[in-house]
Motif scaffolding. Structure first.
Motif, PDB file in Angstrom:
ATOM      1  N   TYR A  86      26.608  15.573  -3.233  1.00 21.43           N
ATOM      2  CA  TYR A  86      25.872  15.028  -2.086  1.00 21.43           C
ATOM      3  C   TYR A  86      26.821  14.203  -1.230  1.00 21.43           C
ATOM      4  O   TYR A  86      27.495  13.303  -1.716  1.00 21.43           O
ATOM      5  N   GLU A  87      26.876  14.545   0.072  1.00 21.68           N
ATOM      6  CA  GLU A  87      27.824  13.896   0.974  1.00 21.68           C
ATOM      7  C   GLU A  87      27.158  12.972   1.983  1.00 21.68           C
ATOM      8  O   GLU A  87      27.815  12.412   2.850  1.00 21.68           O
ATOM      9  N   SER A  88      25.828  12.845   1.939  1.00 24.65           N
ATOM     10  CA  SER A  88      25.073  12.032   2.898  1.00 24.65           C
ATOM     11  C   SER A  88      25.217  12.536   4.322  1.00 24.65           C
ATOM     12  O   SER A  88      25.119  11.763   5.278  1.00 24.65           O
ATOM     13  N   GLY A  89      25.463  13.813   4.479  1.00 26.78           N
ATOM     14  CA  GLY A  89      25.670  14.359   5.815  1.00 26.78           C
ATOM     15  C   GLY A  89      24.583  15.318   6.227  1.00 26.78           C
ATOM     16  O   GLY A  89      23.462  15.278   5.726  1.00 26.78           O
ATOM     17  N   ALA A  90      24.949  16.197   7.181  1.00 25.24           N
ATOM     18  CA  ALA A  90      23.972  17.130   7.737  1.00 25.24           C
ATOM     19  C   ALA A  90      24.090  18.518   7.141  1.00 25.24           C
ATOM     20  O   ALA A  90      23.425  19.445   7.599  1.00 25.24           O
ATOM     21  N   THR A 132      22.980  21.726   2.150  1.00 22.94           N
ATOM     22  CA  THR A 132      22.730  21.282   0.778  1.00 22.94           C
ATOM     23  C   THR A 132      22.264  19.833   0.751  1.00 22.94           C
ATOM     24  O   THR A 132      21.391  19.467  -0.035  1.00 22.94           O
ATOM     25  N   ASP A 133      22.833  18.989   1.631  1.00 18.58           N
ATOM     26  CA  ASP A 133      22.392  17.596   1.719  1.00 18.58           C
ATOM     27  C   ASP A 133      20.941  17.517   2.171  1.00 18.58           C
ATOM     28  O   ASP A 133      20.152  16.717   1.660  1.00 18.58           O
ATOM     29  N   VAL A 134      20.583  18.358   3.142  1.00 11.70           N
ATOM     30  CA  VAL A 134      19.211  18.380   3.650  1.00 11.70           C
ATOM     31  C   VAL A 134      18.250  18.761   2.522  1.00 11.70           C
ATOM     32  O   VAL A 134      17.212  18.131   2.309  1.00 11.70           O
ATOM     33  N   SER A 135      18.599  19.796   1.768  1.00 10.12           N
ATOM     34  CA  SER A 135      17.745  20.238   0.657  1.00 10.12           C
ATOM     35  C   SER A 135      17.600  19.151  -0.395  1.00 10.12           C
ATOM     36  O   SER A 135      16.501  18.924  -0.920  1.00 10.12           O
ATOM     37  N   ILE A 136      18.671  18.453  -0.701  1.00  8.36           N
ATOM     38  CA  ILE A 136      18.619  17.379  -1.699  1.00  8.36           C
ATOM     39  C   ILE A 136      17.682  16.273  -1.230  1.00  8.36           C
ATOM     40  O   ILE A 136      16.880  15.748  -2.006  1.00  8.36           O
ATOM     41  N   ARG A 137      17.771  15.910   0.060  1.00  8.63           N
ATOM     42  CA  ARG A 137      16.899  14.854   0.586  1.00  8.63           C
ATOM     43  C   ARG A 137      15.433  15.295   0.601  1.00  8.63           C
ATOM     44  O   ARG A 137      14.540  14.499   0.311  1.00  8.63           O
ATOM     45  N   ILE A 138      15.186  16.544   0.967  1.00 10.42           N
ATOM     46  CA  ILE A 138      13.807  17.051   1.002  1.00 10.42           C
ATOM     47  C   ILE A 138      13.196  16.997  -0.396  1.00 10.42           C
ATOM     48  O   ILE A 138      12.070  16.519  -0.582  1.00 10.42           O
ATOM     49  N   GLN A 167       0.821  -1.204   0.000  1.00  8.73           N
ATOM     50  CA  GLN A 167       0.000   0.000   0.000  1.00  8.73           C
ATOM     51  C   GLN A 167       0.855   1.254   0.000  1.00  8.73           C
ATOM     52  O   GLN A 167       1.764   1.410   0.810  1.00  8.73           O
ATOM     53  N   LYS A 168       0.563   2.156  -0.925  1.00  8.48           N
ATOM     54  CA  LYS A 168       1.231   3.461  -0.929  1.00  8.48           C
ATOM     55  C   LYS A 168       0.623   4.320   0.179  1.00  8.48           C
ATOM     56  O   LYS A 168      -0.590   4.314   0.384  1.00  8.48           O
ATOM     57  N   CYS A 169       1.484   5.055   0.893  1.00  9.13           N
ATOM     58  CA  CYS A 169       1.045   5.814   2.065  1.00  9.13           C
ATOM     59  C   CYS A 169       1.702   7.194   2.077  1.00  9.13           C
ATOM     60  O   CYS A 169       2.808   7.374   1.565  1.00  9.13           O
ATOM     61  N   ILE A 170       1.005   8.147   2.687  1.00 13.65           N
ATOM     62  CA  ILE A 170       1.538   9.501   2.895  1.00 13.65           C
ATOM     63  C   ILE A 170       1.367   9.860   4.358  1.00 13.65           C
ATOM     64  O   ILE A 170       0.280   9.734   4.911  1.00 13.65           O
ATOM     65  N   ARG A 171       2.447  10.315   4.977  1.00 11.02           N
ATOM     66  CA  ARG A 171       2.370  10.857   6.337  1.00 11.02           C
ATOM     67  C   ARG A 171       3.151  12.162   6.378  1.00 11.02           C
ATOM     68  O   ARG A 171       4.317  12.201   5.987  1.00 11.02           O
ATOM     69  N   THR A 172       2.502  13.222   6.828  1.00 11.90           N
ATOM     70  CA  THR A 172       3.163  14.529   6.871  1.00 11.90           C
ATOM     71  C   THR A 172       3.241  15.084   8.284  1.00 11.90           C
ATOM     72  O   THR A 172       3.598  16.244   8.468  1.00 11.90           O
ATOM     73  N   GLY A 173       2.897  14.273   9.274  1.00 15.84           N
ATOM     74  CA  GLY A 173       2.900  14.745  10.660  1.00 15.84           C
ATOM     75  C   GLY A 173       4.255  15.230  11.141  1.00 15.84           C
ATOM     76  O   GLY A 173       4.349  16.164  11.935  1.00 15.84           O
ATOM     77  N   ASP A 174       5.316  14.591  10.664  1.00 17.25           N
ATOM     78  CA  ASP A 174       6.665  15.002  11.089  1.00 17.25           C
ATOM     79  C   ASP A 174       7.480  15.463   9.884  1.00 17.25           C
ATOM     80  O   ASP A 174       8.655  15.147   9.734  1.00 17.25           O
ATOM     81  N   ILE A 175       6.840  16.245   9.018  1.00 19.40           N
ATOM     82  CA  ILE A 175       7.504  16.704   7.790  1.00 19.40           C
ATOM     83  C   ILE A 175       8.757  17.506   8.091  1.00 19.40           C
ATOM     84  O   ILE A 175       9.708  17.526   7.309  1.00 19.40           O
ATOM     85  N   GLU A 176       8.776  18.185   9.261  1.00 19.77           N
ATOM     86  CA  GLU A 176       9.953  18.993   9.609  1.00 19.77           C
ATOM     87  C   GLU A 176      11.202  18.138   9.785  1.00 19.77           C
ATOM     88  O   GLU A 176      12.326  18.635   9.709  1.00 19.77           O
ATOM     89  N   ASN A 177      11.019  16.829  10.029  1.00 19.30           N
ATOM     90  CA  ASN A 177      12.180  15.946  10.198  1.00 19.30           C
ATOM     91  C   ASN A 177      12.696  15.390   8.875  1.00 19.30           C
ATOM     92  O   ASN A 177      13.803  14.865   8.815  1.00 19.30           O
ATOM     93  N   VAL A 178      11.867  15.495   7.826  1.00 20.72           N
ATOM     94  CA  VAL A 178      12.278  14.950   6.528  1.00 20.72           C
ATOM     95  C   VAL A 178      13.523  15.681   6.031  1.00 20.72           C
ATOM     96  O   VAL A 178      13.572  16.904   5.998  1.00 20.72           O
ATOM     97  N   GLY A 179      14.501  14.902   5.647  1.00 19.79           N
ATOM     98  CA  GLY A 179      15.754  15.471   5.155  1.00 19.79           C
ATOM     99  C   GLY A 179      16.811  15.613   6.224  1.00 19.79           C
ATOM    100  O   GLY A 179      18.009  15.576   5.942  1.00 19.79           O
ATOM    101  N   PHE A 180      16.353  15.770   7.477  1.00 16.53           N
ATOM    102  CA  PHE A 180      17.304  15.933   8.581  1.00 16.53           C
ATOM    103  C   PHE A 180      17.691  14.590   9.194  1.00 16.53           C
ATOM    104  O   PHE A 180      18.686  14.496   9.902  1.00 16.53           O
ATOM    105  N   THR A 181      16.870  13.565   8.947  1.00 16.81           N
ATOM    106  CA  THR A 181      17.175  12.232   9.473  1.00 16.81           C
ATOM    107  C   THR A 181      17.322  11.262   8.309  1.00 16.81           C
ATOM    108  O   THR A 181      16.985  11.569   7.164  1.00 16.81           O
TER     109      THR A 181
END
Length: 872
Positions: free
Chosen positions: A263-267, A270-276, A67-81
């Motif tokens: 992309y360095e897979s770090g924090a 620019t890495d955060v923006s790429i992941r977002i 099943q495809k799913c969407i969760r946006t409750g913790d969108i602020e964490n996307v890209g940072f973790t």
């Protein structure tokens, strides 16, 4: 352990459970079909709630899905973790009263050890502390060592949401190794460190919890297992982040390629923006693939927020221009085989993203300037909270979702007054609601707040002439016992065959009468379930309690009904041509025609309009029967009836069906056979709001009226062109060509005249402070003529400033043109023209060497020329 691609894992899982006699269900859409508590499907079992609750019969007692799913409750964490994402896929196996714990756990163990070939010494299990059955299955049937079976409490291993079905669960963990662990010598699942990763939860729904907190056994226990495929893929591919999984990395590499940023897979930011961007690309592609379009509320707002958030992070990476639409191809390339709707709707998905990105691009720079201005102001005042009304202005005027504004401000250490924002939003909605109510009320009693009890029985679906009793008479906000000839008042009846305006359909007009009185029905409105007839008494007197006869205007009703049925045909034809994302956004049905508003992301092409029109007329020519049926709402939904999203419906609804072609919830009046519509013609297609299009059309006698009007226009045009009707087009082309030729000849004569007088124009120049100033007024010349003249003068002139004024149709256009050496002295045509045009009541601007402006008063040209002298 062999590395496996995400797509391979999905197929292996579904095929495995098919081999265990599970029905393989295609993923449900992200839009919940019947669950109003959810904006978007957020778990594997969410679409299956009706089966678990016993409200519907599943297609099989055993089922498996991805099943495809969407969760946006913790969108602020996307890209940072490394693990958060707004979109994810959930693998699941389900039993609806069939097998239970033993089969669920043993099959799960078989899949991960024999199919995926995970090393058994890396696997752990947890069970609910009181679930001895599950513990025994792990230990005795599967053979898991007791030191790798962990009992956990209710917070970890018991699933329940309030009252209703619930039960213990058993989770399977993967041991990533000591390097991810902590100093605790007894480290095991349940510890807060990163060593043990839970990847599969088996929920045993065996109890029912009542309101007093008591648990009783369910007669038919269920199984619900869920496993996030992205997390499983991390284990199978031995990577630490979901952004390093093969399918997601393919999308991420596309972002990197477009941005040119490593992309360095770090924090790093620019890495955060790429992941977002990578994550949001997946979400937006799948959401649009399920017919969700960007908007300002609900799931549409979620989509708009994701697109605009990704677009902003693209700007932060230095990406110039739109880029998201092209990258959607990468999402579809890696997921289209499993989700064919993505491939089918590829072009639509890309177009929707492109349109939304373009809209945001046109406002983001201005919006960012305003945000920066706000932060500068707060910094000066020593404040750190942006006022709610200012945040609302960014949302309402510049399209900045409040969450995006908040995120941008938080990056600089500021916050937003969210309560103030909500108040501003509520005030705007209230203003809009009041305006709509004032527009639609139309009768004084609504404002007076008069209470009308009971209800009016509407018989107009089947009866046109209806006997009724007068229950109330209202005039000038007062209840009366009677009214006489000439009076305009409101009348309430116990029964009526007059349709009251609602659902976009106009009210009926006609006559109400008895032996002693006759009244014209001017308008019919509805307050709750009471029909209120606005009447003008033509003769006689009517009293409260009198018996009267309702006689709606039959031809008018028939034309209204034909147009209303045509809207249903139009709605379905739009879906056929443009896609299933089409949703009604409003309508208006009168005897003269119909207006239909719908959600769509761009203007329709002429070919699309022609196709829709052809489909509707083809259906009309087939003389399909129209039927109506009152049924339970739940049954209507099951039968596929279309309902307006957001509308509230009672337990029973009226469903209007046009054969097998269209089925909609509707309370309006309709023809009995669509052949009665006659013909259907689209007059126009236009935009009325962001993401909302409007079609205006006519049917039947409306076409005859339009045809007759066109006949008059054609005859008048033929007479004016001194042509026959049959030759009117050729004659119009001939006249048009002649006009163009004459205009060209006139322009050439003007240029020749200007060239002849060129020496005279230059000779009349004034010299001010070493600069030659040429000023002249021209009548019936345009700005292009003046530009040409200034260019000719510049060829052989230096140290020259030209101020020209062209007068045409009572309006003035100024041109300021400077030679390069004048510009080098510090003069600026764009700045000069602002003051020159202002002297004649106008304004404008331009570059340093040339600028133009408009003005309203030709009588002040001399004042403008005087200002030019003053400036030099």
């Amino acid at each position: 352990m062999k590395k496996m691609g995400l797509n391979d894992i999905r197929e292996l899982f579904l095929s495995f459970y098919q081999s265990k006699d599970h029905y393989r269900q295609q993923s449900f859409p992200l839009i919940p079909e019947k669950d109003k508590s959810l904006l978007l499907i957020n778990s594997g079992m969410a679409p299956l709630k009706p089966y678990f609750a016993g409200l519907e019969t599943p297609p099989a007692k055993r089922m498996t899905t991805c099943q495809k799913c969407i969760r946006t409750g913790d969108i602020e964490n996307v890209g940072f973790t490394s693990r958060h994402g707004t979109f994810f896929e959930m693998l699941g196996s389900f039993s609806f009263g069939d097998y239970f714990k033993k089969e669920s756990l043993t099959w799960g163990w078989e899949f991960i050890t024999e199919v995926l070939k995970m090393p058994t010494d890396k696997l752990w299990a947890t069970v609910y502390e009181d679930d001895d059955d599950a513990y025994a299955i792990w230990r005795d049937t599967i053979g898991m060592p007791e030191d790798r079976i962990v009992r956990l409490g209710k917070d970890d291993n018991f699933w329940e949401i309030g009252t209703g079905p619930c039960g213990p669960c058993s989770e399977i963990y993967y041991d990533r190794g000591e390097k991810y662990g902590c100093d605790n010598p007894d480290c095991k699942p349940g510890c807060e460190c990163d060593r043990y990763v839970e990847f599969w939860n088996h929920v045993f729904t065996q109890f029912n919890r009542d309101e007093e907190g008591n648990y009783s056994d369910l007669a038919h226990p269920n199984i619900d297992t869920g496993m996030g495929i992205e997390r499983l893929a991390c284990i199978m591919q031995d990577v630490e982040s979901i952004f390093d999984i093969d399918t997601i990395k393919y999308i991420l590499d596309g972002v990197v390629g477009v941005s040119g940023v490593k992309y360095e897979s770090g924090a790093a930011s620019t890495d955060v923006s790429i992941r977002i961007i990578t994550d949001h690309l997946r979400s937006m592609t799948f959401m649009i693939g399920d017919s969700i379009l960007p908007g300002n509320e609900g799931r549409e707002y979620v989509l708009r927020r994701l697109i605009r958030r990704a677009a902003r992070h693209g700007r932060m990476l230095g990406i110039e221009g739109p880029f998201l639409s092209a990258l959607c191809d990468r999402v579809i390339d890696v997921s289209g085989k499993a989700y064919p709707e993505l491939e089918t709707r590829r072009e639509m998905i890309k177009k929707v993203v492109a349109v939304e990105e373009e809209k945001f691009a046109s406002t983001i720079d201005q919006g960012m300037k305003i945000i920066n201005g706000y932060t500068d102001e707060m910094k000066t005042l020593g404040q750190n909270v942006l006022e709610g009304d200012k945040a609302f202005k960014l949302h309402d005027t510049y399209g900045f979702p409040i969450d995006l504004t908040r995120e941008i401000l938080e990056e600089s250490g500021y916050t937003v007054d969210l309560e103030g924002f909500k108040r501003a939003m509520a005030q705007q909605k209230k203003r809009s609601q009041v305006e709509q109510e004032m527009e639609g009320a139309g009768w004084e009693e609504a404002a007076a707040g008069l209470s009308l009890e009971g209800e009016t029985k509407f018989t107009g679906y089947t009866v046109m002439m209806q006997e009724a009793t007068v229950k109330a008479i209202l005039q000038d906000k007062e209840m009366l016992d009677s009214v006489q000839e000439g009076a305009v008042c409101r009348m309430v009846l116990d029964k009526t065959s007059f349709y009251a305006e609602s659902g976009g359909q106009i009210y009926d007009t006609g006559i109400i009468s008895n032996d002693d009185f006759t009244a014209e029905v001017m308008e019919v409105t509805k307050a709750q379930s009471v029909f209120v007839h606005k009447i003008k008494v033509i003769k006689g007197t009517v009293n409260k309690g009198d018996s009267v006869l309702c006689m709606p205007d039959v031809p008018s009703r028939n034309m209204i009904s034909a147009n209303h049925t045509a809207t249903h045909l139009l709605h379905k034809a739009l879906k056929d041509v443009l896609g299933d994302h089409i949703k009604q956004a409003g309508s208006s049905v009168t005897k003269d025609g119909l207006r239909f508003d719908f959600n769509h992301f761009q203007a329709m092409t002429k070919d699309e309009i022609n196709k829709v029109e052809a489909i509707v007329n083809d259906k009309i020519s087939r003389f399909i029967e129209v039927t109506t049926k009152v049924m339970p709402a739940e049954e209507a939904f099951k039968e596929g009836a279309t309902a307006l999203f957001g509308e509230k419906y009672g337990d029973t609804v009226r469903v209007v069906s046009i054969g097998n072609y269209s089925k909609e919830f509707c309370g309006g009046t309709h023809v009995s056979n669509i052949g009665q519509i006659g013909l259907f013609k689209i007059l126009s297609e236009s935009g009325v709001a962001s993401g909302v299009r409007r079609i205006e059309a006519i049917t039947g006698q409306g076409l005859l009226k339009k045809f007759n009007e066109s006949e008059i226009v054609i005859n008048q045009a033929a007479e004016a062109l001194r042509s026959s009707r049959d030759n009117i087009v050729d004659k119009a082309i001939s006249v048009s060509d002649e006009v163009k030729s004459l205009k060209k000849e006139i322009n050439e004569l003007k240029k020749a005249e200007m060239s002849k007088s060129l020496d005279n124009i230059i000779g009349n120049a004034k010299e001010i402070n070493g600069i030659r100033l040429i000023m002249k007024q021209f009548d019936d010349y345009n700005i292009n003529d003046l530009r040409d003249l200034s260019d000719q003068i510049k060829v052989n002139s230096k140290n020259t400033a030209m101020i020209f004024a062209a007068v045409a149709d009572g309006k003035v256009t100024f041109l300021v043109s400077l030679t390069d050496d004048v510009v080098e002295k510090g003069f600026h045509a764009g700045k000069m023209i602002k003051e020159i045009a202002a002297a004649a009541g106008g304004g404008g601007g331009g570059k340093a060497d040339m600028a133009q402006a408009g003005a309203k008063d030709p009588n002040k040209i001399s004042a403008a020329f005087a200002k030019a002298e003053e400036l030099l």
